[in-house]
Design a protein around this motif. Structure first.
Motif, PDB file in Angstrom:
ATOM      1  N   UNK A 245      32.875 -48.952  28.422  1.00 40.84           N
ATOM      2  CA  UNK A 245      32.889 -48.984  26.962  1.00 40.84           C
ATOM      3  C   UNK A 245      31.985 -50.092  26.459  1.00 40.84           C
ATOM      4  N   UNK A 246      31.333 -49.819  25.321  1.00 42.87           N
ATOM      5  CA  UNK A 246      30.448 -50.795  24.699  1.00 42.87           C
ATOM      6  C   UNK A 246      30.810 -50.875  23.220  1.00 42.87           C
ATOM      7  N   UNK A 247      31.529 -51.916  22.841  1.00 43.35           N
ATOM      8  CA  UNK A 247      31.898 -52.115  21.438  1.00 43.35           C
ATOM      9  C   UNK A 247      30.791 -52.912  20.763  1.00 43.35           C
ATOM     10  N   UNK A 248      30.240 -52.356  19.716  1.00 39.29           N
ATOM     11  CA  UNK A 248      29.002 -52.890  19.152  1.00 39.29           C
ATOM     12  C   UNK A 248      29.202 -53.826  17.974  1.00 39.29           C
ATOM     13  N   UNK A 249      30.400 -53.865  17.423  1.00 36.82           N
ATOM     14  CA  UNK A 249      30.705 -54.699  16.250  1.00 36.82           C
ATOM     15  C   UNK A 249      30.011 -54.232  14.973  1.00 36.82           C
ATOM     16  N   UNK A 250      29.377 -53.060  15.006  1.00 40.20           N
ATOM     17  CA  UNK A 250      28.838 -52.502  13.771  1.00 40.20           C
ATOM     18  C   UNK A 250      29.941 -51.711  13.075  1.00 40.20           C
ATOM     19  N   UNK A 251      30.124 -51.892  11.763  1.00 35.50           N
ATOM     20  CA  UNK A 251      31.195 -51.191  11.029  1.00 35.50           C
ATOM     21  C   UNK A 251      30.808 -49.771  10.632  1.00 35.50           C
ATOM     22  N   UNK A 252      30.397 -48.978  11.619  1.00 35.33           N
ATOM     23  CA  UNK A 252      29.978 -47.599  11.400  1.00 35.33           C
ATOM     24  C   UNK A 252      30.428 -46.762  12.590  1.00 35.33           C
ATOM     25  N   UNK A 253      30.436 -45.442  12.417  1.00 37.60           N
ATOM     26  CA  UNK A 253      30.666 -44.530  13.532  1.00 37.60           C
ATOM     27  C   UNK A 253      29.329 -43.914  13.933  1.00 37.60           C
ATOM     28  N   UNK A 254      29.069 -43.834  15.246  1.00 36.19           N
ATOM     29  CA  UNK A 254      27.792 -43.320  15.729  1.00 36.19           C
ATOM     30  C   UNK A 254      27.816 -41.798  15.759  1.00 36.19           C
ATOM     31  N   UNK A 255      27.035 -41.185  14.862  1.00 36.57           N
ATOM     32  CA  UNK A 255      27.008 -39.739  14.709  1.00 36.57           C
ATOM     33  C   UNK A 255      25.954 -39.066  15.569  1.00 36.57           C
ATOM     34  N   UNK A 256      24.983 -39.828  16.081  1.00 32.72           N
ATOM     35  CA  UNK A 256      23.948 -39.218  16.906  1.00 32.72           C
ATOM     36  C   UNK A 256      23.404 -40.260  17.865  1.00 32.72           C
ATOM     37  N   UNK A 257      23.092 -39.829  19.075  1.00 31.87           N
ATOM     38  CA  UNK A 257      22.418 -40.674  20.052  1.00 31.87           C
ATOM     39  C   UNK A 257      21.241 -39.909  20.623  1.00 31.87           C
ATOM     40  N   UNK A 258      20.178 -40.633  20.929  1.00 37.69           N
ATOM     41  CA  UNK A 258      18.997 -40.054  21.563  1.00 37.69           C
ATOM     42  C   UNK A 258      18.570 -40.982  22.685  1.00 37.69           C
ATOM     43  N   UNK A 259      18.178 -40.402  23.812  1.00 41.42           N
ATOM     44  CA  UNK A 259      17.878 -41.221  24.979  1.00 41.42           C
ATOM     45  C   UNK A 259      16.721 -40.630  25.772  1.00 41.42           C
ATOM     46  N   UNK A 260      15.929 -41.511  26.362  1.00 37.13           N
ATOM     47  CA  UNK A 260      14.906 -41.124  27.327  1.00 37.13           C
ATOM     48  C   UNK A 260      14.586 -42.357  28.163  1.00 37.13           C
ATOM     49  N   UNK A 261      14.316 -42.153  29.429  1.00 41.77           N
ATOM     50  CA  UNK A 261      13.948 -43.248  30.313  1.00 41.77           C
ATOM     51  C   UNK A 261      14.884 -44.439  30.078  1.00 41.77           C
ATOM     52  N   UNK A 262      14.355 -45.596  29.681  1.00 41.94           N
ATOM     53  CA  UNK A 262      15.196 -46.771  29.445  1.00 41.94           C
ATOM     54  C   UNK A 262      15.488 -47.035  27.999  1.00 41.94           C
ATOM     55  N   UNK A 263      15.223 -46.043  27.131  1.00 44.27           N
ATOM     56  CA  UNK A 263      15.422 -46.236  25.703  1.00 44.27           C
ATOM     57  C   UNK A 263      16.609 -45.411  25.213  1.00 44.27           C
ATOM     58  N   UNK A 264      17.507 -46.057  24.474  1.00 44.61           N
ATOM     59  CA  UNK A 264      18.640 -45.382  23.852  1.00 44.61           C
ATOM     60  C   UNK A 264      18.736 -45.846  22.409  1.00 44.61           C
ATOM     61  N   UNK A 265      18.911 -44.904  21.486  1.00 44.47           N
ATOM     62  CA  UNK A 265      19.146 -45.241  20.093  1.00 44.47           C
ATOM     63  C   UNK A 265      20.377 -44.489  19.603  1.00 44.47           C
ATOM     64  N   UNK A 266      21.294 -45.199  18.980  1.00 43.70           N
ATOM     65  CA  UNK A 266      22.488 -44.603  18.381  1.00 43.70           C
ATOM     66  C   UNK A 266      22.489 -44.924  16.901  1.00 43.70           C
ATOM     67  N   UNK A 287      13.989 -50.190  27.153  1.00 44.59           N
ATOM     68  CA  UNK A 287      13.571 -50.582  28.488  1.00 44.59           C
ATOM     69  C   UNK A 287      14.586 -51.535  29.095  1.00 44.59           C
ATOM     70  N   UNK A 288      14.167 -52.710  29.531  1.00 42.16           N
ATOM     71  CA  UNK A 288      15.080 -53.644  30.175  1.00 42.16           C
ATOM     72  C   UNK A 288      15.703 -54.630  29.203  1.00 42.16           C
ATOM     73  N   UNK A 289      15.448 -54.451  27.921  1.00 37.80           N
ATOM     74  CA  UNK A 289      16.009 -55.359  26.925  1.00 37.80           C
ATOM     75  C   UNK A 289      17.513 -55.155  26.817  1.00 37.80           C
ATOM     76  N   UNK A 290      18.207 -56.146  26.332  1.00 38.84           N
ATOM     77  CA  UNK A 290      19.641 -56.035  26.140  1.00 38.84           C
ATOM     78  C   UNK A 290      19.954 -55.109  24.971  1.00 38.84           C
ATOM     79  N   UNK A 291      21.147 -54.510  24.986  1.00 40.51           N
ATOM     80  CA  UNK A 291      21.607 -53.732  23.837  1.00 40.51           C
ATOM     81  C   UNK A 291      21.623 -54.631  22.611  1.00 40.51           C
ATOM     82  N   UNK A 292      21.188 -54.077  21.481  1.00 41.74           N
ATOM     83  CA  UNK A 292      21.089 -54.895  20.280  1.00 41.74           C
ATOM     84  C   UNK A 292      21.164 -54.036  19.030  1.00 41.74           C
TER      85      UNK A 292
END
Length: 380
Positions: A245-266, A287-292
């Motif tokens: 589990x990854x709790x992001x502390x953003x006060x929103x619900x993630x309605x869509x995620x897209x991913x390829x290689x080392x990139x993820x966007x929610x 890529x190798x950056x931390x989740x942010x």
């Protein structure tokens, strides 16, 4: 003829400046969630092409008056759209197929439930899920469809579907009453479905977690599931059958995620339709950056995101304008550098109610929304 060559023959048509009522609910402090946090009303009669410093936008021919809900392609030419409507008088969904990159579409399915998402799992295997629990499977590239009703009217809201390297189909959603997330899977293309229950740690992850979106990176065997509550975003990741589990502390619900290689966007929003309180957000990793948390220079409610194919750094997120804003085209934002910098794309569709977006290649995207509206967006 190459895909980009086809698009160049679409000519500019008259820009209509007439405004209609906004596609959102009336301004309120809290919106009752209908499964996706948004409502489908209103529309736009604007037509034509628009160009700016960021992108060229061309309106494609409409083929239905229903809101376009979900889009996914097998390749640059062959793809599917789910069009769905649910109001006081009508619940209906239609599925359309294109083989020419979105220029023309043919209806291949219709029924009286609300399809939330459609995915091309393999060129022949297509799956879709409905808010009331139906799962649709086509094993012949959309020619025929099986409707699985094992979860129908059991209080489960189904939101998204994906396919992993072990030929397993995953369907995610949540229990409407308890907001508990659910994961269902099949090993035999829908003949038998099982709920993934996991261990105590997994069960804890599912509490107060309205799973809403999922994507899978075939190259790495990495799955990302987006969800949470409207005031608490949660991502669940899976690698080698281990869920975390990854709790992001953003006060929103993630309605869509897209991913390829080392990139993820929610992306997602807080479900509020009120210009003072509504909020969107982007969270991910490059890529190798931390989740942010990615700052997109706005706080508009976001509904969907897509990553340009290949080595492109193009990312486009779409969503909603502020309540009752008819002065700007409905919200689209672009990053050309994997999310580090964002800029709004201006256009002439103020009531588009964008619901989904798909990348055809590195630079070309199709965006879909209300009342049969779809546009071709090419990044400059």
């Amino acid at each position: 003829m190459k895909l980009k060559g086809i698009f160049t023959i679409i000519l500019s048509i008259i820009l209509c400046t007439a405004c209609s009522t906004n596609d959102e609910e009336p301004v309120v402090d809290v919106v009752i969630d209908n499964g996706d946090g948004d409502t489908d009303t209103g529309g736009s009669d604007d037509q034509g092409d628009s160009s700016n410093s960021l992108a060229t936008i061309v309106k494609l021919n409409a083929f239905t008056n229903l809101p376009l809900k979900s889009i996914h392609f097998a390749d640059e030419n062959t793809g599917f759209i789910a069009a769905s409507k649910n109001d006081e008088t009508t619940t209906i969904s239609e599925i359309y197929k294109t083989t020419d990159g979105g220029i023309t579409w043919n209806k291949v399915f219709s029924d009286n439930f609300y399809i939330e998402n459609i995915k091309v799992l393999t060129p022949n295997l297509i799956a879709a899920v409905a808010l009331t629990g139906e799962i649709l499977i086509s094993k012949d590239a959309g020619t025929s469809w099986e409707v699985h009703t094992i979860f129908t009217n059991r209080g489960v809201v189904l939101k998204d579907v994906t396919y992993d390297k072990h030929d397993e189909i995953y369907v995610i959603g949540y229990h409407e009453a308890t907001k508990k997330g659910v994961v269902y899977l099949t090993w035999n293309e829908g003949e038998l479905w099982n709920e993934y229950t996991g261990n105590d740690e997994f069960k804890e992850m599912m509490q107060n977690n309205m799973l809403s979106s999922v994507d899978y990176i075939k190259e790495t065997g990495y799955m990302i599931i987006g969800g949470g509550l409207n005031n608490k975003g949660i991502l669940v990741t899976q690698f080698e059958s281990k869920f975390e589990i990854l709790e992001t502390n953003q006060p929103i619900r993630y309605l869509d995620v897209a991913a390829k290689s080392g990139t993820v966007m929610a992306v997602g929003n807080n479900g509020i339709v009120n210009s003072a309180s509504e909020l969107g957000g982007i969270y991910g990793v490059y890529s190798q950056h931390n989740w942010t948390t990615f700052d997109y220079n706005d706080n508009n409610r976001l509904t969907a995101v897509a990553l340009g194919t290949g080595t492109s750094g193009n990312i486009i997120a779409v969503g909603r304008n502020k309540s009752n804003n008819l002065t700007n085209g409905e919200f689209i934002t672009l990053s050309k550098d994997n999310g580090n910098n964002w800029e709004r794309i201006n256009h002439q569709f103020p009531t588009a109610a964008w619901n989904d977006i798909h990348a055809l290649n590195e630079d070309t995207f199709i965006v879909i929304g209300n009342n049969g509206l779809l546009i071709l967006l090419t990044v400059k």
